[in-house]
Design a protein around this motif. Structure first.
Motif, PDB file in Angstrom:
ATOM      1  N   GLY A 497       0.807  -1.217   0.000  1.00 13.09           N
ATOM      2  CA  GLY A 497       0.000   0.000   0.000  1.00 13.09           C
ATOM      3  C   GLY A 497       0.838   1.263   0.000  1.00 13.09           C
ATOM      4  O   GLY A 497       0.523   2.231   0.682  1.00 13.09           O
ATOM      5  N   ILE A 498       1.930   1.250  -0.775  1.00 13.42           N
ATOM      6  CA  ILE A 498       2.814   2.408  -0.826  1.00 13.42           C
ATOM      7  C   ILE A 498       2.930   2.892  -2.277  1.00 13.42           C
ATOM      8  O   ILE A 498       2.363   2.298  -3.187  1.00 13.42           O
ATOM      9  N   MET A 499       3.666   3.977  -2.460  1.00  6.23           N
ATOM     10  CA  MET A 499       3.900   4.508  -3.797  1.00  6.23           C
ATOM     11  C   MET A 499       4.544   3.419  -4.657  1.00  6.23           C
ATOM     12  O   MET A 499       5.169   2.495  -4.136  1.00  6.23           O
ATOM     13  N   PRO A 500       4.400   3.525  -5.986  1.00  4.71           N
ATOM     14  CA  PRO A 500       5.017   2.519  -6.861  1.00  4.71           C
ATOM     15  C   PRO A 500       6.495   2.321  -6.543  1.00  4.71           C
ATOM     16  O   PRO A 500       7.222   3.281  -6.301  1.00  4.71           O
ATOM     17  N   VAL A 501       6.921   1.063  -6.542  1.00  2.20           N
ATOM     18  CA  VAL A 501       8.302   0.726  -6.219  1.00  2.20           C
ATOM     19  C   VAL A 501       9.101   0.435  -7.481  1.00  2.20           C
ATOM     20  O   VAL A 501      10.242   0.864  -7.626  1.00  2.20           O
ATOM     21  N   TYR A 502       8.470  -0.286  -8.402  1.00  5.36           N
ATOM     22  CA  TYR A 502       9.188  -0.738  -9.585  1.00  5.36           C
ATOM     23  C   TYR A 502       9.203   0.291 -10.698  1.00  5.36           C
ATOM     24  O   TYR A 502       9.964   0.144 -11.662  1.00  5.36           O
ATOM     25  N   GLU A 503       8.388   1.309 -10.596  1.00  6.24           N
ATOM     26  CA  GLU A 503       8.426   2.360 -11.599  1.00  6.24           C
ATOM     27  C   GLU A 503       7.992   3.678 -10.982  1.00  6.24           C
ATOM     28  O   GLU A 503       7.286   3.714  -9.969  1.00  6.24           O
ATOM     29  N   LEU A 504       8.453   4.752 -11.597  1.00  4.55           N
ATOM     30  CA  LEU A 504       8.093   6.099 -11.163  1.00  4.55           C
ATOM     31  C   LEU A 504       7.342   6.757 -12.319  1.00  4.55           C
ATOM     32  O   LEU A 504       7.941   7.080 -13.347  1.00  4.55           O
ATOM     33  N   PRO A 505       6.020   6.936 -12.169  1.00  5.41           N
ATOM     34  CA  PRO A 505       5.218   7.498 -13.255  1.00  5.41           C
ATOM     35  C   PRO A 505       5.697   8.890 -13.656  1.00  5.41           C
ATOM     36  O   PRO A 505       6.020   9.719 -12.807  1.00  5.41           O
ATOM     37  N   ASN A 506       5.713   9.139 -14.949  1.00  6.45           N
ATOM     38  CA  ASN A 506       6.128  10.429 -15.485  1.00  6.45           C
ATOM     39  C   ASN A 506       5.289  11.555 -14.905  1.00  6.45           C
ATOM     40  O   ASN A 506       5.801  12.628 -14.580  1.00  6.45           O
ATOM     41  N   GLN A 507       4.001  11.282 -14.734  1.00  8.12           N
ATOM     42  CA  GLN A 507       3.081  12.311 -14.254  1.00  8.12           C
ATOM     43  C   GLN A 507       3.431  12.775 -12.848  1.00  8.12           C
ATOM     44  O   GLN A 507       3.233  13.946 -12.500  1.00  8.12           O
ATOM     45  N   MET A 508       3.974  11.861 -12.038  1.00  6.02           N
ATOM     46  CA  MET A 508       4.306  12.205 -10.649  1.00  6.02           C
ATOM     47  C   MET A 508       5.461  13.197 -10.572  1.00  6.02           C
ATOM     48  O   MET A 508       5.634  13.878  -9.554  1.00  6.02           O
ATOM     49  N   LEU A 509       6.251  13.284 -11.606  1.00  8.11           N
ATOM     50  CA  LEU A 509       7.414  14.166 -11.603  1.00  8.11           C
ATOM     51  C   LEU A 509       7.077  15.582 -12.061  1.00  8.11           C
ATOM     52  O   LEU A 509       7.883  16.493 -11.891  1.00  8.11           O
ATOM     53  N   LYS A 510       5.891  15.762 -12.625  1.00 11.45           N
ATOM     54  CA  LYS A 510       5.527  17.061 -13.179  1.00 11.45           C
ATOM     55  C   LYS A 510       4.983  17.996 -12.109  1.00 11.45           C
ATOM     56  O   LYS A 510       4.262  17.567 -11.201  1.00 11.45           O
ATOM     57  N   ASP A 511       5.318  19.253 -12.218  1.00 11.28           N
ATOM     58  CA  ASP A 511       4.775  20.278 -11.326  1.00 11.28           C
ATOM     59  C   ASP A 511       3.285  20.425 -11.606  1.00 11.28           C
ATOM     60  O   ASP A 511       2.864  20.535 -12.758  1.00 11.28           O
ATOM     61  N   GLU A 512       2.479  20.410 -10.560  1.00 19.42           N
ATOM     62  CA  GLU A 512       1.032  20.466 -10.727  1.00 19.42           C
ATOM     63  C   GLU A 512       0.579  21.757 -11.392  1.00 19.42           C
ATOM     64  O   GLU A 512      -0.432  21.782 -12.099  1.00 19.42           O
ATOM     65  N   SER A 513       1.305  22.851 -11.185  1.00 17.11           N
ATOM     66  CA  SER A 513       0.861  24.152 -11.685  1.00 17.11           C
ATOM     67  C   SER A 513       1.136  24.351 -13.172  1.00 17.11           C
ATOM     68  O   SER A 513       0.357  24.974 -13.887  1.00 17.11           O
ATOM     69  N   ASN A 514       2.262  23.811 -13.670  1.00 19.09           N
ATOM     70  CA  ASN A 514       2.609  24.081 -15.072  1.00 19.09           C
ATOM     71  C   ASN A 514       3.003  22.842 -15.878  1.00 19.09           C
ATOM     72  O   ASN A 514       3.326  22.947 -17.057  1.00 19.09           O
ATOM     73  N   GLY A 515       2.979  21.679 -15.245  1.00 21.37           N
ATOM     74  CA  GLY A 515       3.281  20.445 -15.969  1.00 21.37           C
ATOM     75  C   GLY A 515       4.744  20.255 -16.318  1.00 21.37           C
ATOM     76  O   GLY A 515       5.102  19.340 -17.060  1.00 21.37           O
ATOM     77  N   ARG A 516       5.625  21.104 -15.791  1.00 23.35           N
ATOM     78  CA  ARG A 516       7.057  21.020 -16.086  1.00 23.35           C
ATOM     79  C   ARG A 516       7.763  20.139 -15.052  1.00 23.35           C
ATOM     80  O   ARG A 516       7.438  20.157 -13.870  1.00 23.35           O
ATOM     81  N   VAL A 517       8.731  19.352 -15.506  1.00 24.18           N
ATOM     82  CA  VAL A 517       9.569  18.562 -14.606  1.00 24.18           C
ATOM     83  C   VAL A 517      10.809  19.392 -14.277  1.00 24.18           C
ATOM     84  O   VAL A 517      11.540  19.811 -15.179  1.00 24.18           O
ATOM     85  N   VAL A 518      11.020  19.650 -12.998  1.00 21.91           N
ATOM     86  CA  VAL A 518      12.168  20.440 -12.550  1.00 21.91           C
ATOM     87  C   VAL A 518      13.194  19.505 -11.918  1.00 21.91           C
ATOM     88  O   VAL A 518      12.872  18.751 -10.995  1.00 21.91           O
ATOM     89  N   MET A 519      14.423  19.555 -12.441  1.00 20.68           N
ATOM     90  CA  MET A 519      15.519  18.758 -11.898  1.00 20.68           C
ATOM     91  C   MET A 519      16.582  19.700 -11.344  1.00 20.68           C
ATOM     92  O   MET A 519      16.842  20.752 -11.921  1.00 20.68           O
ATOM     93  N   GLN A 520      17.184  19.318 -10.224  1.00 26.06           N
ATOM     94  CA  GLN A 520      18.226  20.151  -9.617  1.00 26.06           C
ATOM     95  C   GLN A 520      19.469  19.314  -9.366  1.00 26.06           C
ATOM     96  O   GLN A 520      19.404  18.245  -8.747  1.00 26.06           O
ATOM     97  N   GLN A 521      20.617  19.815  -9.838  1.00 25.14           N
ATOM     98  CA  GLN A 521      21.886  19.147  -9.602  1.00 25.14           C
ATOM     99  C   GLN A 521      22.765  20.003  -8.695  1.00 25.14           C
ATOM    100  O   GLN A 521      22.870  21.217  -8.894  1.00 25.14           O
ATOM    101  N   PHE A 522      23.397  19.358  -7.733  1.00 28.39           N
ATOM    102  CA  PHE A 522      24.338  20.024  -6.831  1.00 28.39           C
ATOM    103  C   PHE A 522      25.761  19.708  -7.288  1.00 28.39           C
ATOM    104  O   PHE A 522      26.194  18.551  -7.258  1.00 28.39           O
ATOM    105  N   PHE A 523      26.481  20.744  -7.715  1.00 28.70           N
ATOM    106  CA  PHE A 523      27.892  20.595  -8.098  1.00 28.70           C
ATOM    107  C   PHE A 523      28.780  21.302  -7.070  1.00 28.70           C
ATOM    108  O   PHE A 523      28.331  22.225  -6.373  1.00 28.70           O
TER     109      PHE A 523
END
Length: 722
Positions: A497-523
Motif C-alpha cells: 500500500g505504498i507509492m510505486p516501487v518498480y516504476e516512477l510514473p512520469n506524471q508524478m514528476l511534473k509540477d502540478e501548476s505548469n506540468g514542467r519537470v524540474v531537476m536540480q543538480q548540486f555541483f
C-alpha cells in the motif's frame, strides 16, 4: 504515611463536626461582605456549568461540594475565632481555591485532586491555621497543582509550615519532571529537599550536574556542598578546565576501578592514542556489564567521546589523504591501532568514513592486526558491542560475505539469527532498517534463506505474544525479502500500500501548476567538480535541449517532448566558498519562482554529500546520490522527502555511471515514459564493462533499496493502524 493518613482522617472528622455546628443556616451577611460571598457562588456555578467539558464531576460529588462550600461560608461568618478582617481574607481564600480548581481543570493535568477532596482538605487547613498548626502534612494528599493553590492561598500564606509546603511542591515538581530537577532547583536552591534531589539528578544526568555545579550561583554552591561521593566527583571536575575529559570514565571513577591519576596522564596529551585506547577499554568493560543487565553511568557520554576522538584523531586524516595512492602513507595514523580500536572506529564513525577509508583502510586492518584473523574473535573481544551496526556497515560496503566467511558456518548462522531477532524491542527502526538493507547485500543463497526463515520465525513469535509493532515489522520484512525472488511475483506497491516501487510514473514528476519537470543538480567547486560539470553540459549540446547560462547557475531545458528544466549551480571555487554561494542563490531563485524540483542529483565526492542532503528540497520524488557511500544516507533523505525513489552506491560513485544514469533518466522523462526501474537497470547494465561494470553493480536501484522501502511501508502501515 499511615500516621499522616489517620491524622488526616481525624481532622476531617473533627472539622466536619465543627463546621456542622454552623451548617444549618447561613447567618445574616453584612452588606460589606455580600460581594465576596457572591464571588464564591459565581465561581462554584462556573465549575458546575463546565463539568461537561472539563474534569467530570459526579452528581453526588456536586452535592457534597455544594454542602462544603456552604459550610465554609457559614463557618467564616459565624466563627468567633476570625475577626472582621479575617473574614474577608478567608472568603477570598475559598474563592481562590474554586477559581484555581477551575483554571487547573481547563488544562490537561495528570491525576487531579477531586473537588470534594480539595474542599475537605481546605476545611482541615483552615482549622489548622486557626490553631497555629502546620498544614504541610496535608500536601501529600494533593496533586502538584492543587498543592500550589494552598501555598499561594491568601488565608494560608502565613502558615507556620508554609516553607515545608513549598518544599513539598518542589519535590512534586521534580517527581513529575525527573529530567528537569536542576532547572527546577535553580528557582528554589534553598529548599529542604535540595540535597536529595541533587543526588537523584546526578545519577540521571551527570553532564547536566557538571554544568550547574560550575555556575557561580546559589544552586552551584549547593551542589558543591553536597556530601555524596558521586556528586563530589562531578562537582570537583566542574571546577577544572579539563573536567569533561574525565566524564567518559565517571562510572569507573565512582566504583574505584580507575583513579584520577590514571586518566590525568592522558588528558594533558589527549591527541595521543593513549586516551582513545582508554576509551575503548572502558567501553568494552561497559558492554560486558550491560549484557549482564547493568547500566553504567555516562555510557552515552563515553560513546560520544569515542566518536568525536575517533574522527578528530584518525578519520579526518585518512579521509583527507583520499588522493594518496600509497596505503602505507595514507593509513599510517591507524597502523598502530588494535583490532578492537579499529572496530570502534568503524561503528562510531560510519557516517564520516569515506568508502575508501573503510574498504581499503579500517576493515582490512582489523584482521591484519590479528594473529588468527577470525571474525568471531573480534566480536568476542568487544563483547558483541554494536555487532548489529558492524554487520550493517559491512553489508553496506559489500564486505558482509567476507566477514562471515572468517568464522565457522554455524557461528555465522547464529550471528545472523541474532541480527534478525528482537527488532520490535527497540524504540527506533534503525535495527530493522539495517536488517532490510543488509539482506539486499547478501549474495550467499543459504544465508539469505536463513535470514528469511528467521524473519518468519520472529513473525510467528510476535503473533503469539500479540506484539503489534513486531508483527508489522516482520510482516513487512517477510514481504520485502520474498519479493526479491522473481518467481514469487510480488507487487510491493500493491502489497504494502505504498507509492510505486518498480516504476516512477512520469506524471508524478511534473509540477502540478505548469506540468514542467524540474531537476536540480548540486555541483562542487573542486577540480573533479569542474570536469564533471563540463561533461554534463556537453551531453546536452544537441537539438533536443537548450542551455542558458546565468551568473550562478545554468538552465538546461527541453525543446521537444515533456517540458523539463535541469537547474545546476556553477562549480565555482570551493576555496572561497563560491560553490556554496552558487547553490544558495539557485535555491533562493527556485523558491522565489515557486519551482519545486522533483528530481535531485548529487554530483560530487562523499565529503560534500552532507551539504547536499541538508539543502535537498522536500518535493524530491527521485534522488540520485552520485557519490561514494550514498547508500549510508537513505534514512536522512527519506526524512526530508518521504517516499522518494533513491539511487545510490554502496561503494565508489563515478562520473561515467552518474552521467549515464542522468542521460537515460532525463531522456525517458522527456519522451513521456515512466521510469521502469528493472528494465531501465537491465538496459544500463549492458552498456558498462570491466571495472565500470563492477562499479555499476555497486549502485542500488530504487526497487532494491530495501531499507528505504521498509521505512516508507512502515510509516504507511502505522498511519493506517491509527
Amino acid at each position: 504515611m499511615h500516621k499522616y493518613f489517620y491524622f488526616f482522617c481525624f481532622f476531617l472528622f473533627s472539622i466536619h463536626s465543627g463546621f456542622g455546628q454552623h451548617s444549618d443556616s447561613m447567618p445574616t451577611i453584612p452588606a460589606m461582605r455580600q460581594l465576596h460571598h457572591e464571588y464564591i457562588v459565581r465561581s462554584w456555578e462556573a465549575i458546575r456549568a463546565n463539568t461537561a467539558r472539563i474534569v467530570p464531576i459526579a452528581e453526588e460529588d456536586l452535592r457534597s461540594a455544594d454542602k462544603i462550600i456552604f459550610q465554609l461560608r457559614s463557618f467564616i461568618e459565624k466563627s468567633e475565632l476570625i475577626d472582621n478582617n479575617g473574614k474577608y481574607t478567608w472568603l477570598r481564600g475559598v474563592n481562590e481555591i474554586l477559581t484555581g480548581y477551575l483554571n487547573n481543570s481547563n488544562v490537561n493535568r495528570p491525576s487531579p485532586t477531586s473537588i470534594v477532596k480539595l474542599l475537605e482538605t481546605y476545611q482541615t487547613a483552615m482549622q489548622k491555621q486557626l490553631k497555629g498548626e502546620s498544614i504541610a502534612p496535608l500536601m501529600q494528599f494533593l496533586d502538584l497543582e492543587s498543592a500550589g493553590l494552598f501555598a499561594e492561598n491568601i488565608g494560608l500564606v502565613k502558615n507556620v509550615g508554609i516553607i515545608e509546603v513549598k518544599d513539598s511542591i518542589v519535590v512534586k515538581q521534580c517527581i513529575r519532571n525527573p529530567d528537569r530537577i536542576l532547572p527546577i532547583l535553580v528557582k528554589s536552591p534553598a529548599t529542604a529537599s535540595a540535597e536529595s534531589l541533587i543526588i537523584q539528578a546526578a545519577f540521571r544526568n551527570p553532564e547536566e550536574l557538571y554544568s550547574y555545579a560550575a555556575a557561580p550561583n546559589p544552586l552551584g554552591k549547593k551542589i558543591q556542598s553536597v556530601n555524596h561521593p558521586f556528586v563530589k566527583i562531578v562537582a570537583q571536575l566542574a571546577l577544572t578546565s579539563t573536567g569533561r575529559m574525565y566524564f567518559p570514565f565517571l562510572d569507573q571513577l565512582y566504583t574505584g576501578k580507575l583513579k584520577m591519576d590514571s586518566i590525568t596522564r592522558f588528558v594533558g596529551n589527549d591527541t595521543s592514542s593513549g586516551y582513545y585506547s582508554l576509551l575503548v577499554k572502558t567501553r568494552i568493560d561497559y558492554a560486558s556489564r550491560m549484557q549482564a543487565g547493568d547500566t553504567p553511568m555516562a555510557a552515552k557520554v563515553l560513546i560520544a567521546k569515542l566518536k568525536s576522538k575517533g574522527i578528530e584523531l584518525y578519520i579526518n586524516e585518512i579521509n583527507a589523504l583520499h588522493d594518496e595512492n600509497n596505503p602505507a602513507i595514507r593509513f599510517k595514523i591507524i597502523s598502530r591501532l588494535s583490532p578492537q580500536e579499529l572496530y570502534y572506529l568503524a561503528v562510531t564513525g560510519e557516517e564520516e568514513l569515506y568508502t575508501s577509508s573503510y574498504v581499503n583502510g579500517v576493515y582490512p586492518r582489523i584482521f591484519s592486526g590479528m594473529k588468527v584473523p577470525r571474525a568471531d574473535s573480534i566480536l568476542k573481544w568487544v563483547n558483541y558491542d554494536y555487532y548489529k551496526k558492524f554487520i550493517k556497515i559491512a553489508a553496506a560496503y559489500n564486505k558482509l560475505d567476507d566477514f562471515l566467511a572468517k568464522m565457522d558456518k554455524q557461528d555465522a548462522e547464529k550471528l545472523m539469527k541474532g541480527f534478525v531477532n528482537g527488532l520490535e524491542k527497540t524504540n527506533s527502526l534503525e535495527d530493522a532498517v539495517d536488517v532490510a538493507d543488509s539482506y539486499a547485500s547478501i549474495y550467499n543463497p543459504s544465508l539469505k534463506k536463513l535470514m528469511l526463515n528467521q524473519v518468519r520465525a520472529e513473525l510467528n513469535r510476535c503473533t503469539e505474544i500479540n506484539s503489534k509493532r513486531g508483527k508489522v515489522i516482520y510482516e513487512l520484512l517477510e514481504t520485502i525479502f520474498s519479493s526479491l525472488e522473481p518467481n514469487n511475483k510480488i507487487d510491493l506497491s500493491a502489497k504494502l500500500g505504498i507509492m510505486p516501487v518498480y516504476e516512477l510514473p512520469n506524471q508524478m514528476l511534473k509540477d502540478e501548476s505548469n506540468g514542467r519537470v524540474v531537476m536540480q543538480q548540486f555541483f562542487y567547486g573542486d577540480k573533479d567538480g569542474m570536469v564533471i560539470f563540463n561533461a554534463f553540459l556537453n551531453r546536452f549540446r544537441n537539438p533536443n535541449w537548450k542551455i542558458t547560462r546565468k551568473s550562478q547557475w545554468v538552465e538546461v531545458s527541453s525543446r521537444k517532448g515533456v517540458p523539463i528544466t535541469i537547474f545546476a549551480n556553477l562549480p565555482l571555487d570551493e576555496t572561497e566558498d563560491l560553490d556554496t554561494q552558487s547553490q544558495d542563490s539557485l535555491i533562493a531563485y527556485l523558491n522565489e519562482q515557486q519551482l519545486h524540483p522533483s528530481v535531485v542529483i548529487h554530483r560530487g565526492h562523499s565529503y560534500y554529500l552532507n551539504q547536499t542532503v541538508h539543502k535537498m528540497p522536500s518535493s524530491a520524488k527521485l534522488v540520485l546520490l552520485g557519490s561514494c557511500g550514498g547508500y549510508q544516507r537513505l534514512n536522512e533523505v527519506l526524512q526530508i522527502a518521504p517516499g522518494a525513489h533513491i539511487i545510490s552506491s554502496k561503494q565508489i560513485g563515478t562520473g561515467v555511471i552518474n552521467q549515464g544514469l542522468i542521460n537515460v533518466i532525463s531522456e525517458d522523462i522527456r519522451l513521456g515514459k515512466n521510469l521502469k526501474w528493472p528494465n531501465l537497470w537491465n538496459n544500463l547494465a549492458v552498456r558498462f564493462s570491466g571495472s565500470a561494470r563492477e562499479k555499476f553493480d555497486d549502485y542500488v536501484p530504487p526497487h532494491k533499496n530495501l531499507g528505504a522501502i521498509f521505512i516508507t511501508a512502515f510509516q504507511s502501515s502505522m498511519q493506517q493502524e491509527f
